[in-house]
Design a protein around this motif. Structure first.
Motif, PDB file in Angstrom:
ATOM      1  N   ASN A 162       0.843  -1.203   0.000  1.00  0.00           N
ATOM      2  CA  ASN A 162       0.000   0.000   0.000  1.00  0.00           C
ATOM      3  C   ASN A 162       0.880   1.256   0.000  1.00  0.00           C
ATOM      4  OD1 ASN A 162      -2.137  -1.693   0.114  1.00  0.00           O
ATOM      5  ND2 ASN A 162      -2.803  -1.139   2.192  1.00  0.00           N
ATOM      6  N   ALA A 163       1.965   1.208   0.792  1.00  0.00           N
ATOM      7  CA  ALA A 163       2.833   2.383   0.894  1.00  0.00           C
ATOM      8  C   ALA A 163       3.464   2.734  -0.447  1.00  0.00           C
ATOM      9  CB  ALA A 163       3.925   2.137   1.935  1.00  0.00           C
ATOM     10  N   ALA A 164       3.561   1.752  -1.350  1.00  0.00           N
ATOM     11  CA  ALA A 164       4.217   1.994  -2.638  1.00  0.00           C
ATOM     12  C   ALA A 164       3.226   2.451  -3.709  1.00  0.00           C
ATOM     13  CB  ALA A 164       4.933   0.727  -3.096  1.00  0.00           C
ATOM     14  N   ILE A 165       1.934   2.438  -3.386  1.00  0.00           N
ATOM     15  CA  ILE A 165       0.924   2.742  -4.415  1.00  0.00           C
ATOM     16  C   ILE A 165       1.084   4.165  -4.992  1.00  0.00           C
ATOM     17  CG2 ILE A 165      -1.538   2.985  -4.912  1.00  0.00           C
ATOM     18  CD1 ILE A 165      -2.069   0.755  -2.844  1.00  0.00           C
ATOM     19  N   PRO A 166       1.174   5.211  -4.144  1.00  0.00           N
ATOM     20  CA  PRO A 166       1.196   6.558  -4.737  1.00  0.00           C
ATOM     21  C   PRO A 166       2.344   6.766  -5.715  1.00  0.00           C
ATOM     22  CG  PRO A 166       0.768   6.686  -2.384  1.00  0.00           C
ATOM     23  CD  PRO A 166       1.131   5.253  -2.673  1.00  0.00           C
ATOM     24  N   ASN A 167       3.558   6.405  -5.329  1.00  0.00           N
ATOM     25  CA  ASN A 167       4.690   6.644  -6.233  1.00  0.00           C
ATOM     26  C   ASN A 167       4.688   5.713  -7.432  1.00  0.00           C
ATOM     27  OD1 ASN A 167       5.757   8.856  -4.974  1.00  0.00           O
ATOM     28  ND2 ASN A 167       7.013   7.634  -3.567  1.00  0.00           N
ATOM     29  N   TYR A 168       3.950   4.611  -7.320  1.00  0.00           N
ATOM     30  CA  TYR A 168       3.820   3.717  -8.466  1.00  0.00           C
ATOM     31  C   TYR A 168       2.802   4.287  -9.464  1.00  0.00           C
ATOM     32  CZ  TYR A 168       2.569  -0.466 -11.137  1.00  0.00           C
ATOM     33  OH  TYR A 168       2.305  -1.356 -12.143  1.00  0.00           O
ATOM     34  N   LEU A 169       1.699   4.802  -8.936  1.00  0.00           N
ATOM     35  CA  LEU A 169       0.634   5.276  -9.829  1.00  0.00           C
ATOM     36  C   LEU A 169       0.914   6.646 -10.438  1.00  0.00           C
ATOM     37  CD1 LEU A 169      -2.781   4.285  -8.184  1.00  0.00           C
ATOM     38  CD2 LEU A 169      -1.663   3.265 -10.172  1.00  0.00           C
ATOM     39  N   ARG A 170       1.495   7.554  -9.639  1.00  0.00           N
ATOM     40  CA  ARG A 170       1.620   8.945 -10.110  1.00  0.00           C
ATOM     41  C   ARG A 170       2.310   9.097 -11.460  1.00  0.00           C
ATOM     42  NH1 ARG A 170       0.796  12.718  -5.146  1.00  0.00           N
ATOM     43  NH2 ARG A 170       1.324  11.252  -3.510  1.00  0.00           N
ATOM     44  N   PRO A 171       3.441   8.447 -11.704  1.00  0.00           N
ATOM     45  CA  PRO A 171       4.085   8.676 -13.013  1.00  0.00           C
ATOM     46  C   PRO A 171       3.456   7.880 -14.153  1.00  0.00           C
ATOM     47  CG  PRO A 171       5.480   7.322 -11.590  1.00  0.00           C
ATOM     48  CD  PRO A 171       4.231   7.590 -10.826  1.00  0.00           C
ATOM     49  N   LEU A 172       2.455   7.061 -13.846  1.00  0.00           N
ATOM     50  CA  LEU A 172       1.873   6.170 -14.859  1.00  0.00           C
ATOM     51  C   LEU A 172       1.077   6.976 -15.893  1.00  0.00           C
ATOM     52  CD1 LEU A 172       1.819   2.966 -14.648  1.00  0.00           C
ATOM     53  CD2 LEU A 172      -0.596   3.264 -14.123  1.00  0.00           C
ATOM     54  N   PRO A 173       1.351   6.780 -17.199  1.00  0.00           N
ATOM     55  CA  PRO A 173       0.517   7.445 -18.206  1.00  0.00           C
ATOM     56  C   PRO A 173      -0.905   6.871 -18.100  1.00  0.00           C
ATOM     57  CG  PRO A 173       2.517   6.478 -19.166  1.00  0.00           C
ATOM     58  CD  PRO A 173       2.388   5.929 -17.788  1.00  0.00           C
ATOM     59  N   PHE A 174      -1.875   7.735 -17.755  1.00  0.00           N
ATOM     60  CA  PHE A 174      -3.196   7.173 -17.434  1.00  0.00           C
ATOM     61  C   PHE A 174      -3.868   6.526 -18.639  1.00  0.00           C
ATOM     62  CE2 PHE A 174      -3.785  11.761 -17.997  1.00  0.00           C
ATOM     63  CZ  PHE A 174      -4.690  11.789 -19.034  1.00  0.00           C
ATOM     64  N   GLN A 175      -3.441   6.918 -19.849  1.00  0.00           N
ATOM     65  CA  GLN A 175      -4.080   6.305 -21.013  1.00  0.00           C
ATOM     66  C   GLN A 175      -3.679   4.839 -21.189  1.00  0.00           C
ATOM     67  OE1 GLN A 175      -3.391  10.041 -23.373  1.00  0.00           O
ATOM     68  NE2 GLN A 175      -5.273   9.387 -24.389  1.00  0.00           N
ATOM     69  N   LYS A 176      -2.731   4.402 -20.379  1.00  0.00           N
ATOM     70  CA  LYS A 176      -2.375   2.983 -20.427  1.00  0.00           C
ATOM     71  C   LYS A 176      -3.289   2.141 -19.543  1.00  0.00           C
ATOM     72  CE  LYS A 176       2.415   2.775 -21.771  1.00  0.00           C
ATOM     73  NZ  LYS A 176       3.778   2.613 -21.278  1.00  0.00           N
ATOM     74  N   ILE A 177      -4.069   2.804 -18.699  1.00  0.00           N
ATOM     75  CA  ILE A 177      -4.970   2.077 -17.817  1.00  0.00           C
ATOM     76  C   ILE A 177      -6.145   1.569 -18.646  1.00  0.00           C
ATOM     77  CG2 ILE A 177      -6.556   2.305 -15.850  1.00  0.00           C
ATOM     78  CD1 ILE A 177      -4.640   4.349 -14.678  1.00  0.00           C
ATOM     79  N   ARG A 178      -6.504   0.323 -18.380  1.00  0.00           N
ATOM     80  CA  ARG A 178      -7.622  -0.266 -19.094  1.00  0.00           C
ATOM     81  C   ARG A 178      -8.843   0.646 -18.933  1.00  0.00           C
ATOM     82  NH1 ARG A 178      -9.869  -5.726 -17.074  1.00  0.00           N
ATOM     83  NH2 ARG A 178     -11.298  -6.256 -18.744  1.00  0.00           N
ATOM     84  N   PHE A 179      -9.606   0.810 -19.964  1.00  0.00           N
ATOM     85  CA  PHE A 179     -10.798   1.666 -19.991  1.00  0.00           C
ATOM     86  C   PHE A 179     -10.462   3.146 -20.148  1.00  0.00           C
ATOM     87  CE2 PHE A 179     -11.772  -1.817 -16.977  1.00  0.00           C
ATOM     88  CZ  PHE A 179     -12.540  -2.562 -17.841  1.00  0.00           C
TER      89      PHE A 179
END
Ligand code: TTP
Ligand code: CA
Ligand code: CA
Length: 615
Positions: free
Chosen positions: A293-310
């Motif tokens: 859980n502690a790693a979620i924010p830094n994992y998600l923040r740089p993620l290009p959101f258009q790569k997320i399904r939907f």
């Protein structure tokens, strides 16, 4: 990308360290809100390529690709090292890697009762068979079921499954920490008492890759102690203990799959399905990644959101344009009220996904009432009665093989058989179904006879068409045959099994059993899962599958049709209620209150509500 420290408010918003109570360890009914909830997603590496490699006994270090006609549908990891991708054209792939092993998927051919690896398969005369992959997929699923008997398992596609580890984790926690079995006797909150602090030092499961909590800080510290140290610098929570247990369990299952069946897999473990799926591709192949859980924010923040399904489609584009943003982090400042005002109430889902929240359940699919469908997009349309038998025979051989195979794991029999045909230019296919009678020896011919009868009922004969010029010309571009309501027979019905191979059971009157079954066919008004009746307008929607689909893909196709139909109702509701802004492409499109009634049938835009469909 800078590393973010997390202010208290943020920790709260992301809900990274929720309080875990005795109830969460002891109760089986805390569901998706249990802070110990831990989900795994396991996906086979280059699945079809591994299947063919195993079948042919080829060294897994050799580059291999699997073809369907002239398209690469699976590329193994050694072949990927030559730069070969799924989109690569075959001649290019051969140039990139002259020693490439090329295998075409098995195909069915008219006149043959089983799929074969034909030397020169042709879309005009053959039909693709996915039987090998389905069979291997079932064997893999069985390993999950036997190695994880108390976990909930959901087959998500032909090569991946979700596992909800919460229950086995509860059991193991109680074994390892017996003090969690009951709250202190004087505690006023009883089961709602928070647990004592977690163990001071956790053994982070060694053969898993733990996503760093602070990726920047970890850069350059790639020693064997690196990840351990990095994880230790953020104190372990009870959820981390749960993740470590899930990591051990899933690692065992993956090892079993590797050792007994010979397949490598990649897996992700996190607090929900969305994150488990996302993190499964953190490191591939043959790896397992864990997201604390502690790693979620830094994992998600740089993620290009258009790569997320939907978010790969229009909504992603709208968000990117509206906010000139690329990453999840850039959209985190939009509050829920703004998002819902702009994109409708369903955008809650987007808001939550950006914060790593997903309350989707892992649900085992019921084994009953499934359908089996064999379908062919015709390279040359059927224009007269005489053209049809060839394809019906190919499709029926496939269904016969699949039904007989399904019987290896239980006595199954379909309730009905249906024929679906699609005329060029029609948006929907025509279907007709009929009860499927029991027969002693199931062969393709038995199925062919039933289907040809349906064909006669569904289509005007050549003679009638010739006599009546008003009947439109036949031009069928897709034909499919399905078994619906494929069920495992109950104990009392088991005698029917005798109809398949051995002599019929003497104990039961076969005609009586057949009569009972027939009645139950007639009673069953929704036997076909290929159709859906809209509860709002009672319209019946149906889908016709395309070649190569497995059952999950077909289910997804039906879901898509449902979603699009629901969009239509959604748009209707919206047009009555409010004006919403849709920043599509160049300009903004408005659905104004003036626009009433159903949108034109030709509506090409993907629907609005589907943007917000969860799964
Ligand atoms: P994937 O899991 O998407 O891919 P993969 O298993 O080949 O590779 P990876 O290691 O990256 O997971 O798909 C599983 C199988 O489904 C794949 O082996 C072949 C088949 N498939 C198709 O036939 N067509 C497609 O477009 C895709 C994406 C997959
Ligand atoms: Ca895969
Ligand atoms: Ca997959």
């Amino acid at each position: 990308m800078a590393t973010f420290s997390l202010p208290a408010k943020d920790v709260d918003e992301w809900n990274l360290n929720p309080t875990v109570t005795y109830r969460h360890v002891l109760s089986q009914s805390t569901g998706v809100h249990n802070p110990l909830r831990t989900i795994g997603l396991c996906d086979l590496d280059c699945f079809y390529a591994q299947c063919e490699q195993r079948r042919l006994g080829i060294d897994p270090a050799l580059p291999i690709v699997v073809l369907q006609w002239d398209m690469l549908i699976a590329v193994n990891y050694p072949a990927r090292e030559f730069g070969i991708k799924r989109m690569t054209k075959l001649p290019d792939a051969k140039k990139m890697c002259p020693n490439l092993v090329v295998v075409h998927v098995a195909t069915y051919k008219d006149g043959e009762s089983e799929p074969k690896y034909h030397p020169d398969p042709n879309n005009k005369t053959h039909k693709v068979s996915l039987d090998l992959y389905r069979r291997e997929s079932n064997k893999i699923l069985n390993v999950f079921k036997t190695t994880l008997p108390t976990a909930e398992i959901e087959k998500a596609s032909i090569d991946e499954s979700f596992v909800d580890f919460t229950r086995p984790i509860q059991q193991i926690l109680l074994e390892r920490y017996p003090e969690l079995a009951s709250p202190p006797p004087d505690s006023p909150l009883n089961l709602d008492t928070p647990l004592p602090p977690p163990p001071a030092r956790l053994e982070w499961h060694k053969s898993s890759v733990w996503v760093p909590v602070n990726p920047e800080a970890e850069k350059g510290t790639e020693s064997s102690e690196g990840p351990q140290q990095e994880q230790d610098s953020t104190p372990a929570t009870w959820h981390d203990v749960a993740l470590s247990i899930a990591a051990e369990l899933l690692d065992n299952t993956r090892r079993e799959i590797r050792e007994t069946l010979g397949y490598t897999t990649s897996a992700g473990i996190a607090r929900n399905k969305f994150l488990a799926k996302l993190v499964a591709s953190y490191k591939k192949p043959n790896s397992q990644s864990v997201l604390r859980n502690a790693a979620i924010p830094n994992y998600l923040r740089p993620l290009p959101f258009q790569k997320i399904r939907f978010l790969g489609g229009k909504l992603g584009t709208i968000l990117a344009e509206e906010y000139e943003a690329k990453t999840v982090g850039e959209l985190l400042y939009i509050d829920l009220a703004e998002m819902q005002r702009k994109f409708g109430p369903e955008s809650l889902w987007v808001y939550q996904v950006f914060r790593g929240i997903d309350i989707g359940e892992v649900k085992e699919k019921p084994p009953v009432n499934k359908s089996m469908l064999a379908s062919k997009n015709l390279p040359k349309p059927i224009r007269q009665d005489g053209d049809v038998l060839q394809w019906v025979r190919v499709l029926c051989s496939e269904l016969a093989v699949r039904l007989l195979e399904a019987r290896e794991t239980g006595t199954v029999w379909p309730k009905t058989i249906a024929l679906h045909t699609k005329q060029a230019g029609d948006s929907a296919s025509k279907s007709k179904q009929t009860p499927f009678p029991f027969v002693r020896d199931l062969t393709g011919d038995v199925i062919v006879a039933a289907v040809m009868k349906l064909w006669k009922e569904l289509h005007t004969s050549d003679a009638e068409r010739a006599a009546n010029p008003n009947v439109p010309k036949m031009k069928i571009i897709n034909i499919a045959v399905s078994f619906n309501g494929v069920e495992t027979l109950e104990q009392g019905q088991r005698n029917i099994a005798g109809f398949f191979g051995g002599p019929a059971s003497k104990g039961a009157s076969s005609s009586k059993l057949i009569a009972q079954e027939k009645k139950s066919h007639e009673d069953d008004s929704n036997a076909s899962p290929l159709t859906y009746k809209c509860p709002t307008c009672s319209k019946v929607l149906s889908v016709l599958s395309v070649e190569g689909d497995d059952e999950d893909t077909r289910a997804a196709r039906l879901e898509a049709v449902k979603a699009e139909h629901e969009d239509f109702h959604f748009a209707q509701r919206l047009s009555r209620q409010e004006t919403i802004k849709l920043g599509a492409g160049s300009g903004k499109r408005r659905i104004s209150p003036a626009r009433r009634g159903p949108p034109s049938k030709k509506r090409k835009e993907p629907g609005i509500e589907s943007f917000f469909k969860k799964k």
